[in-house]
Design an enzyme around this catalytic site. Structure first.
Site, short mmCIF file in Angstrom:
data_model
loop_
_atom_site.label_atom_id
_atom_site.label_comp_id
_atom_site.label_asym_id
_atom_site.label_seq_id
_atom_site.Cartn_x
_atom_site.Cartn_y
_atom_site.Cartn_z
N ARG A 10 -5.80 66.20 -14.90
CA ARG A 10 -4.81 66.48 -13.57
C ARG A 10 -3.41 66.52 -14.29
NH1 ARG A 10 -1.86 62.01 -9.90
NH2 ARG A 10 -1.10 63.11 -8.38
N ARG A 43 7.84 55.23 -0.70
CA ARG A 43 8.93 56.39 -0.43
C ARG A 43 9.37 56.62 0.94
NH1 ARG A 43 4.90 59.78 -3.79
NH2 ARG A 43 5.24 59.25 -5.66
N GLU A 71 -10.52 65.12 -5.36
CA GLU A 71 -9.77 65.88 -6.09
C GLU A 71 -10.51 66.19 -7.58
OE1 GLU A 71 -5.00 64.38 -5.50
OE2 GLU A 71 -6.59 63.13 -4.65
#
Ligand code: ADP
Length: 415
Positions: A99, A250, A396
């Protein structure tokens, strides 16, 4: 083929071994053989290892760096104790999929790693200083430990979003800044959005070019994606993963003028403010308690904590806003898909995000929704809801393994 999938973070290495190949992909018969996580690399590392179907093994070991962590993984995979089916020596690992967070504008698909490609990933370091250096450490270590005979492939978080039109990816700042420095929206979590879009197509029996959906990846990092005719049309993360939805730590969207204001008022450097926006904002920043959605929901319910509720409300409202914006951009979305730790597991957050959206044709069936948790996959929309609402656990690693095989066999795919 047995594919080793590696995901190297700044202080962690996640891995999986996946048996896959073109015929297995076509029949959806790929198999996860083992996986694990090494945390606190550089120091006394915490190691979790698991062979498929077996119990989790937890151990600790002093590991100096990413190379030592990958060496540890390779030794465990090939050891007689691990008993991973079909794997006894390193030659039983046929390829490695990495990745890589940022592929810049150069990488619009997964790619075989060689010297020039690695140099180009190095060139993108200034675009992703927090992520690409760790990915590169993993790539270099795996190449060194496994040798040149084992092909290695980079799968980029940004690649799926490379199909966005200029109207989505350009910021309305002087155009020469894009020309000179490639300042634009890149988008992240691409492998996850791409995977759930693929699964949605499979579950709904529609073609790739008929896929017009909004995907919401809600984990520690969160992003939304508008998928038009099967391709990413817009996404909420931007030049970096800071933009868009409210996340664990965030804050997502905000007025950029706030940065200089904080600098002036708090005497902080821009670097310190950036760290604060990445690590101390979002759910954690608003609640002052935690970035963990489960804990916030418990605080809200059991102690009626006002700021925990506020953090959750702002989180859900931001996601709602993006659904509205992407409905307008797509014109004809047919489904909303939830994924990521929160999206897959929290029925109440899905319900709060979709609340009040019936005028847009989005209604959730409370019972179906409350039952769709813990890795389950399926539809949660109410009868008569014009848009379908789905929960699809992301994978993923599987997509990285499949892309690795396709790239090695020279039948690459972008969606
Ligand atoms: P990452 O982005 O690090 O991969 P995950 O996708 O695992 O993270 O998501 C982590 C988030 O999912 C955390 O905020 C966690 O609290 C949340 N989460 C996991 N299970 C639940 C649950 N049952 N209810 C609410 N939130 C959950």
């Amino acid at each position: 083929m047995n594919i080793l999938v590696l995901n190297c973070g700044s202080s962690s290495v996640k891995f999986q071994i996946i048996e896959t190949d073109i015929p297995l992909i076509e029949k959806d018969k790929d198999r996860r053989l083992a996986g694990g996580l090494i945390e606190r690399v550089v120091g006394q590392a915490l190691i979790t290892l698991q062979v498929e179907g077996g119990a989790k093994i937890r151990e600790t070991a002093p590991l100096r760096d990413h190379r030592a962590a990958i060496d540890y993984i390779l030794k465990w995979i090939t050891s007689p104790e691990s008993k991973i089916s079909n794997i006894t020596t390193l030659s039983d690992i046929h390829a490695v999929g990495h990745r890589v967070v940022h592929g810049g504008e150069r990488f619009t698909m997964s790619v075989l790693l060689d010297g020039p490609v690695i140099e180009q990933i190095e060139d993108s370091i200034d675009l992703a200083p927090l992520h690409n250096p760790a990915n590169l450490k993993g790539i270099n270590a795996a190449r060194e430990l496994l040798g040149p005979a084992i092909p290695q492939v980079a799968v980029f978080d940004t690649a799926f979003h490379s199909t966005m039109p200029e109207t989505s990816y350009l910021y309305a700042i002087p155009y020469q800044l894009y020309r000179r420095h490639r300042i634009r929206r890149y988008g992240f979590h691409g492998t996850s959005h791409r995977y759930v879009a693929y699964r949605y197509r499979q579950l709904s029996h529609i073609k790739q070019e008929e896929t017009n959906i909004i995907t919401l990846h809600l984990g520690n990092g969160c992003s939304a994606c508008a998928i038009k005719n099967g391709f990413s049309y817009d996404t909420s993360m931007g030049f970096t993963p800071l933009e868009g939805l409210v996340m664990g730590t965030r804050g997502g969207d905000m007025d950029p003028s706030i940065i200089d204001f904080i600098r002036h008022k708090e005497g902080m450097s821009v670097r310190e403010i950036e760290t604060m926006l990445n690590k101390q904002s979002g759910l954690l920043g608003i609640s002052g308690l935690t970035n963990d959605m489960r804990e916030l929901l418990a605080e809200e319910q059991e102690k009626q904590d006002r700021r925990a509720k506020l953090a959750i409300d702002i989180f859900c409202n931001r996601a709602k806003k993006y659904i509205g914006a992407y409905m307008a951009e797509l014109g004809c979305a047919e489904a909303i898909v939830f994924t990521g730790g929160i999206g897959e597991n929290s029925a109440i957050i899905r319900e709060r995000i979709c609340e009040g959206l019936s005028c847009m044709g989005i209604s959730i069936d409370k019972k179906k929704n409350s039952e769709m948790i813990a890795g389950m996959e399926g539809e949660v929309s109410a009868e008569g809801s014009r848009l379908k609402v789905f929960v699809i656990p992301t994978n993923e690693e599987l997509l990285i393994a499949r892309d690795t095989v396709r790239t090695v066999k020279n039948v690459p795919r972008r969606w």
